[in-house]
Design a protein around this motif. Structure first.
Motif, PDB file in Angstrom:
ATOM      1  N   PHE A 187       0.891  -1.162   0.000  1.00 15.43           N
ATOM      2  CA  PHE A 187       0.000   0.000   0.000  1.00 15.43           C
ATOM      3  C   PHE A 187       0.927   1.208   0.000  1.00 15.43           C
ATOM      4  O   PHE A 187       1.496   1.531   1.045  1.00 15.43           O
TER       5      PHE A 187
ATOM      6  N   PRO B  73       1.125 -11.072  15.362  1.00 13.58           N
ATOM      7  CA  PRO B  73       0.684  -9.897  16.110  1.00 13.58           C
ATOM      8  C   PRO B  73      -0.088  -8.923  15.217  1.00 13.58           C
ATOM      9  O   PRO B  73      -0.059  -9.049  13.989  1.00 13.58           O
ATOM     10  N   SER B  74      -0.754  -7.977  15.826  1.00  7.81           N
ATOM     11  CA  SER B  74      -1.512  -6.974  15.101  1.00  7.81           C
ATOM     12  C   SER B  74      -0.597  -6.261  14.089  1.00  7.81           C
ATOM     13  O   SER B  74       0.542  -5.938  14.397  1.00  7.81           O
ATOM     14  N   GLY B  75      -1.091  -6.087  12.868  1.00 10.02           N
ATOM     15  CA  GLY B  75      -0.335  -5.348  11.853  1.00 10.02           C
ATOM     16  C   GLY B  75       0.627  -6.194  11.040  1.00 10.02           C
ATOM     17  O   GLY B  75       1.331  -5.669  10.184  1.00 10.02           O
ATOM     18  N   CYS B  76       0.656  -7.528  11.268  1.00  5.94           N
ATOM     19  CA  CYS B  76       1.639  -8.356  10.551  1.00  5.94           C
ATOM     20  C   CYS B  76       1.166  -8.755   9.153  1.00  5.94           C
ATOM     21  O   CYS B  76       1.902  -9.409   8.420  1.00  5.94           O
ATOM     22  N   GLY B  77      -0.067  -8.403   8.788  1.00  3.25           N
ATOM     23  CA  GLY B  77      -0.521  -8.663   7.416  1.00  3.25           C
ATOM     24  C   GLY B  77      -1.541  -9.773   7.266  1.00  3.25           C
ATOM     25  O   GLY B  77      -1.870 -10.175   6.149  1.00  3.25           O
ATOM     26  N   LYS B  78      -2.106 -10.265   8.381  1.00  5.42           N
ATOM     27  CA  LYS B  78      -3.025 -11.408   8.330  1.00  5.42           C
ATOM     28  C   LYS B  78      -4.285 -11.078   7.540  1.00  5.42           C
ATOM     29  O   LYS B  78      -4.677 -11.827   6.644  1.00  5.42           O
ATOM     30  N   THR B  79      -4.938  -9.963   7.895  1.00  3.36           N
ATOM     31  CA  THR B  79      -6.195  -9.601   7.236  1.00  3.36           C
ATOM     32  C   THR B  79      -5.954  -9.324   5.758  1.00  3.36           C
ATOM     33  O   THR B  79      -6.732  -9.749   4.895  1.00  3.36           O
TER      34      THR B  79
HETATM   35  N1  LIG Z   1      -5.971  -0.276   2.850  1.00  3.42           N
HETATM   36  C1  LIG Z   1      -4.774  -0.060   3.418  1.00  3.42           C
HETATM   37  N2  LIG Z   1      -4.049   1.050   3.133  1.00  3.42           N
HETATM   38  C2  LIG Z   1      -2.833   1.265   3.683  1.00  3.42           C
HETATM   39  N3  LIG Z   1      -2.239   0.422   4.556  1.00  3.42           N
HETATM   40  C3  LIG Z   1      -2.905  -0.690   4.895  1.00  3.42           C
HETATM   41  C4  LIG Z   1      -4.202  -1.001   4.357  1.00  3.42           C
HETATM   42  N4  LIG Z   1      -4.606  -2.190   4.864  1.00  3.42           N
HETATM   43  C5  LIG Z   1      -3.621  -2.598   5.703  1.00  3.42           C
HETATM   44  N5  LIG Z   1      -2.602  -1.709   5.714  1.00  3.42           N
HETATM   45  C6  LIG Z   1      -1.349  -1.837   6.472  1.00  3.42           C
HETATM   46  O1  LIG Z   1      -0.797  -3.127   6.237  1.00  3.42           O
HETATM   47  C7  LIG Z   1      -0.273  -3.697   7.415  1.00  3.42           C
HETATM   48  C8  LIG Z   1      -0.953  -5.014   7.709  1.00  3.42           C
HETATM   49  O2  LIG Z   1      -2.300  -4.787   8.057  1.00  3.42           O
HETATM   50  P1  LIG Z   1      -3.327  -5.968   8.362  1.00  3.42           P
HETATM   51  O3  LIG Z   1      -3.301  -6.939   7.241  1.00  3.42           O
HETATM   52  O4  LIG Z   1      -4.649  -5.352   8.680  1.00  3.42           O
HETATM   53  O5  LIG Z   1      -2.695  -6.630   9.675  1.00  3.42           O
HETATM   54  P2  LIG Z   1      -3.338  -7.639  10.739  1.00  3.42           P
HETATM   55  O6  LIG Z   1      -4.627  -8.139  10.218  1.00  3.42           O
HETATM   56  O7  LIG Z   1      -2.293  -8.704  10.888  1.00  3.42           O
HETATM   57  O8  LIG Z   1      -3.478  -6.853  12.012  1.00  3.42           O
HETATM   58  C9  LIG Z   1      -0.461  -2.651   8.509  1.00  3.42           C
HETATM   59  O9  LIG Z   1       0.738  -1.917   8.605  1.00  3.42           O
HETATM   60  C10 LIG Z   1      -1.597  -1.817   7.974  1.00  3.42           C
HETATM   61  O10 LIG Z   1      -1.515  -0.506   8.484  1.00  3.42           O
END
Ligand SMILES: Nc1ncnc2c1ncn2[C@@H]1O[C@H](COP(=O)(O)OP(=O)(O)O)[C@@H](O)[C@H]1O
Ligand SMILES: [Mg+2]
Length: 366
Positions: free
Chosen positions: A13, A37-43
């Motif tokens: 992104f 952990p939170s923010g590692c890219g799972k979602t």
């Molecule tokens: N639509 C987006 N635009 C910019 N950055 C994003 C977006 N979606 C996720 N991120 C960034 O990508 C990284 C991984 O996010 P995310 O997949 O939501 O992590 P998790 O689910 O493990 O907590 C984070 O640093 C988040 O801020």
């Protein structure tokens, strides 16, 4: 043929790399947990599998079919969201059947599938209610049921238990395990909770900063963590990690040394690396008169059947877990013992696991 294959997936992104080169394969029947952990890219990874987001690089295959550019509805996967997303004005029954009625499934077929899912999830008595008349756990079951009615190729779930209290989490885990057994379908489940991974997964991908730190069964990940990060993430309390020097003792045997710690290892030869982290699980430490570690007990926590003692050993914090009574009290000076086969070694610089190769005798430094 792999049920799900991720091949070199990258997602950026702007300047942020959310997912950096993830590759893995699962078989049909796998319960894959994406843990980190939170923010590692799972979602982000799950949304790419679902088709809600395209990868910047890489390919996604489902049952051998390249689905990378297919829209979500053509992938035949079902996503269960954290916030349930039920239709508030529809009854449970209509919510369950909704995905099918818009796909013009016949009335009888619809009835059969809704009844089957209601039975599997114990939703029978709730069919006439609306979402606002349900508890959090019941809503969660309806959301799951709605996905199941479609009989998809795989279920994708993003932290589906995070809004439930501890007791309901435990019973829902049990339900998911038995559903997975009966459905014969791939589950992909995202969580930051290592207990979810230990209890439900057949395969776990531990993610850190958008990369896979380790991919394996829960037992492999618990017993042989590939890195200090994984070691510190799995287990509650997690593995103790103590900075130490790896050197040689009398007759060339390897010895770990740190303040108040000296552990002889049953290995010989040139260690190759000196600065290490010694990893010991709390359950593998026990009080002993002539132990290899000396420390002071700070706190003893009573968990009912077990106790956890928090100790200070040469400046490092170390947890010890044992059956109650653990036999030490706050303020005690104690010595602790560990068996050499329970000592894990990690290179301090890279955090990677060091493993011992008996023939020819050498420490493998990745
Ligand atoms: N639509 C987006 N635009 C910019 N950055 C994003 C977006 N979606 C996720 N991120 C960034 O990508 C990284 C991984 O996010 P995310 O997949 O939501 O992590 P998790 O689910 O493990 O907590 C984070 O640093 C988040 O801020
Ligand atoms: Mg997330």
């Amino acid at each position: 043929m792999a049920a799900l294959e991720l091949d070199g997936i990258v997602r950026r992104f702007g300047d942020t790399t959310a997912v950096a080169d993830v590759s893995l394969r699962t078989e049909r029947n796998d319960f894959l947990v994406l843990l980190g952990p939170s923010g590692c890219g799972k979602t982000t990874l799950l949304r790419m599998i679902a088709g809600l987001l395209s990868p910047t690089e890489g390919r996604i295959l489902v049952d051998g079919q390249d689905v990378t550019t297919l829209p979500p509805r053509e992938r035949d996967l079902a996503m269960v969201f954290q916030n349930y997303a039920l239709y508030p004005h529809l009854t449970v029954e209509r919510n369950l059947g909704f995905g099918l009625s818009v796909r013009r499934t016949g009335k009888e077929e619809l009835r059969r599938r809704v009844d089957e899912v209601a039975e599997l999830l114990d939703l029978g008595p709730l069919l006439r209610r609306r979402p606002k008349e349900l508890s959090g756990g019941q809503r969660q079951r309806v959301a799951l049921g709605r996905a199941m009615v479609r009989e998809p190729r795989a279920f994708l779930m993003d932290e589906p238990l995070s809004n439930l209290d501890a007791k309901l989490r435990a019973s829902t885990r049990t339900r998911l395990i038995s559903l997975h057994r009966r459905l014969d379908t791939t589950f992909v489940y995202v969580t930051h909770d290592q207990i979810d991974a230990m209890t439900m997964a057949t395969k776990v991908a531990v993610l850190n900063h958008g990369r896979i730190e380790q991919f394996g069964t829960p037992v492999e990940i618990y017993d042989e963590p590939a890195s200090a990060f994984v070691a510190g993430f799995m287990g509650a309390p997690p593995m103790n990690l103590i900075p130490a020097e790896l050197g040689t003792g009398p007759d060339d045997g390897l010895v770990l040394r740190a303040p108040d710690l000296e552990i002889p290892l049953p290995y010989r030869g040139d260690p190759g690396v000196r600065e290490v982290l010694v990893g010991i699980r709390p359950e593998h430490l026990a009080t002993a008169p002539a132990g290899e570690l000396r420390g002071r007990v700070d706190i003893v926590e009573n968990l009912g059947s077990e106790e956890i003692a928090e100790c200070e050993i040469g400046g490092a914090r170390v947890s010890v877990r044992g059956a109650r009574p653990i036999g030490i009290a706050p303020g005690d000076h104690t010595t602790l013992s560990v068996r050499p086969e329970h000592v894990h070694l990690f290179a301090r610089q890279s955090g990677r696991r060091l493993s011992w190769e008996p023939e020819p005798a050498s420490l493998l430094v990745p």
